[in-house]
Design an enzyme around this catalytic site. Structure first.
Site, PDB file in Angstrom:
ATOM      1  N   HIS A   1     101.805 -26.906 -61.508  1.00 37.97           N
ATOM      2  CA  HIS A   1     102.315 -28.363 -61.402  1.00 37.97           C
ATOM      3  C   HIS A   1     101.508 -29.015 -62.279  1.00 37.97           C
ATOM      4  CE1 HIS A   1     102.722 -32.418 -59.337  1.00 37.97           C
ATOM      5  NE2 HIS A   1     103.790 -31.846 -58.845  1.00 37.97           N
TER       6      HIS A   1
ATOM      7  N   GLU B   1     108.886 -26.801 -55.310  1.00 33.94           N
ATOM      8  CA  GLU B   1     109.999 -26.245 -55.384  1.00 33.94           C
ATOM      9  C   GLU B   1     110.184 -24.956 -54.884  1.00 33.94           C
ATOM     10  OE1 GLU B   1     108.558 -27.605 -57.991  1.00 33.94           O
ATOM     11  OE2 GLU B   1     109.763 -29.503 -58.312  1.00 33.94           O
TER      12      GLU B   1
END
Length: 388
Positions: free
Chosen positions: A273, A326
């Site tokens: 991320h 996700e």
């Protein structure tokens, strides 16, 4: 030698504006090194665990968490805004047909612009705070109706009209499938939606604010945000993370598959991320939701997460790469019956509320966002050559 600006006229910043503070916000923040993010003064994860989507919408757009009475009134107010103007409904079959394989998210860019025209939205620069807020409520309430109608039309099905008696998430699933959803599925999707409403100055949120800074109308701001979200580096990863599970298939294939991808320089979708250097708190919560459903698919995902993080720590030491939102978002949506092509649109159905809050905040400032660029082309001026 390239021409350069005087030192006093420009400020060098990192690529992608990483870490650059470009505005003040009261909407929320992401504290990546702590693995924590919040909406206004409340933990976003705690809100997802304890409150409704409508309550969080009220918090972001109106600035406070409602009590039960005001929460019910706000839910009823926004539910009444779900139906589309007749001219928008009439245009959706053509939009869905033109979108083809691009899907509902691409169609929604067009549909939002049409909605803004049909509603007569005026530039946020020219209207007061109350009218701006009402425009965001109308547009955000219409987004699930637009997305589900475009999805169904694209598959030769009739759109399902919204129901005012269902909460936001349950109504979304109802319009998507045509059947009243299981309560567990509706609550799981609601928690996912709450957890992704806002997340700092990500690309789509920043896009919405840039457009709002020009004084454009709410529909224009939201259409630009959707365009930013459609890029695979921003909103397109949940289905790709499930593709990883499909490709691995079984626990004994995990290590070989992951090592081959990492050593070849490929990215393992669903991991890493831009902000978090710890476990993504959204991923942690969604893992809990997935494990409540249980089953072989969930067991495989947990094993894949554990092994991918271990292999990444071995092959990319010091990078602190963990599962991001996700990875489990796709799994939870799959468990709740959502088709993969609706994963990113579902993300948009949540984020539209966060975009709305940022549009309203940016509209309070009359200063246009207008950064500079460093010119690195050929030195200028040179004589323009003749055409002969």
């Amino acid at each position: 030698m390239s021409a350069t600006r005087p030192a006093a006229a420009s400020i060098d910043v990192p690529r992608g504006l990483a870490g650059v503070v470009v505005a003040d916000t009261r909407t929320g923040d992401v504290r990546g090194h702590e693995g924590f993010y919040h909406y206004r003064q409340y933990s976003a994860v705690e809100l997802a665990r304890t409150r409704s989507f409508e309550d969080v919408w009220h918090l972001l757009v109106l600035g406070e968490l409602p009590d039960a009475r005001r929460g019910a009134a706000f839910a009823a107010e926004t539910a009444a805004l779900r139906r589309l103007p007749a001219e928008v409904r009439a245009a959706l079959p053509a939009i869905a047909a033109a979108g083809g394989r691009s899907g509902p998210l691409a169609g929604m860019r067009t549909a939002l612009s049409l909605l803004g025209a049909a509603k007569g939205y005026r530039p946020v620069y020219d209207i007061d705070a109350g009218r701006r807020r009402q425009d965001t409520l109308e547009a955000a309430a219409a987004v699930p109706t637009l997305l589900t109608a475009l999805y169904r039309l694209g598959r030769g099905r009739t759109p399902v009209e919204p129901r005012e008696d269902l909460p936001y998430a349950a109504n979304y699933l109802y319009m998507l499938t045509g059947a009243e959803p299981d309560e567990r599925h509706a609550r799981a999707v609601e928690q996912y939606l709450i957890s992704t409403v806002d997340h700092g100055f990500n690309a789509s949120t920043f896009t919405a604010r840039v457009i709002a800074s020009t004084g454009a109308d709410v529909a224009a701001c939201l259409a630009g945000a959707v365009a930013a979200l459609s890029g695979p580096l921003h909103g397109g990863a949940p289905s790709r993370a499930l593709d990883t599970l499909d490709a691995i298939g079984s626990p004994e294939r995990i290590d070989a598959w992951v090592r081959a991808r990492v050593l070849s320089g490929e990215r393992v979708m669903g991991f890493g991320h831009a902000v978090y250097r710890t476990e993504d708190p959204r991923s942690r919560m969604l893992r809990e939701i997935a494990r409540r459903f249980g089953g072989p698919r969930v067991d495989l995902a947990v094993q894949v997460e554990r092994r991918v993080e271990a292999i990444l720590a071995e092959l990319k030491p010091g990078r602190d790469l963990h599962a991001n939102v996700e990875f489990y978002a796709g799994l939870v949506m799959e468990l709740c019956g959502l088709p993969r092509e609706m994963f990113t649109p579902t993300f948009a159905a949540a984020r539209v509320v966060g975009w709305s809050a940022h549009i309203l905040e940016q509209a309070e400032d009359s200063k246009i966002i207008r950064p500079a660029a460093r010119y690195v082309g050929p030195e200028a001026p040179v004589p323009v050559p003749g055409a002969a």
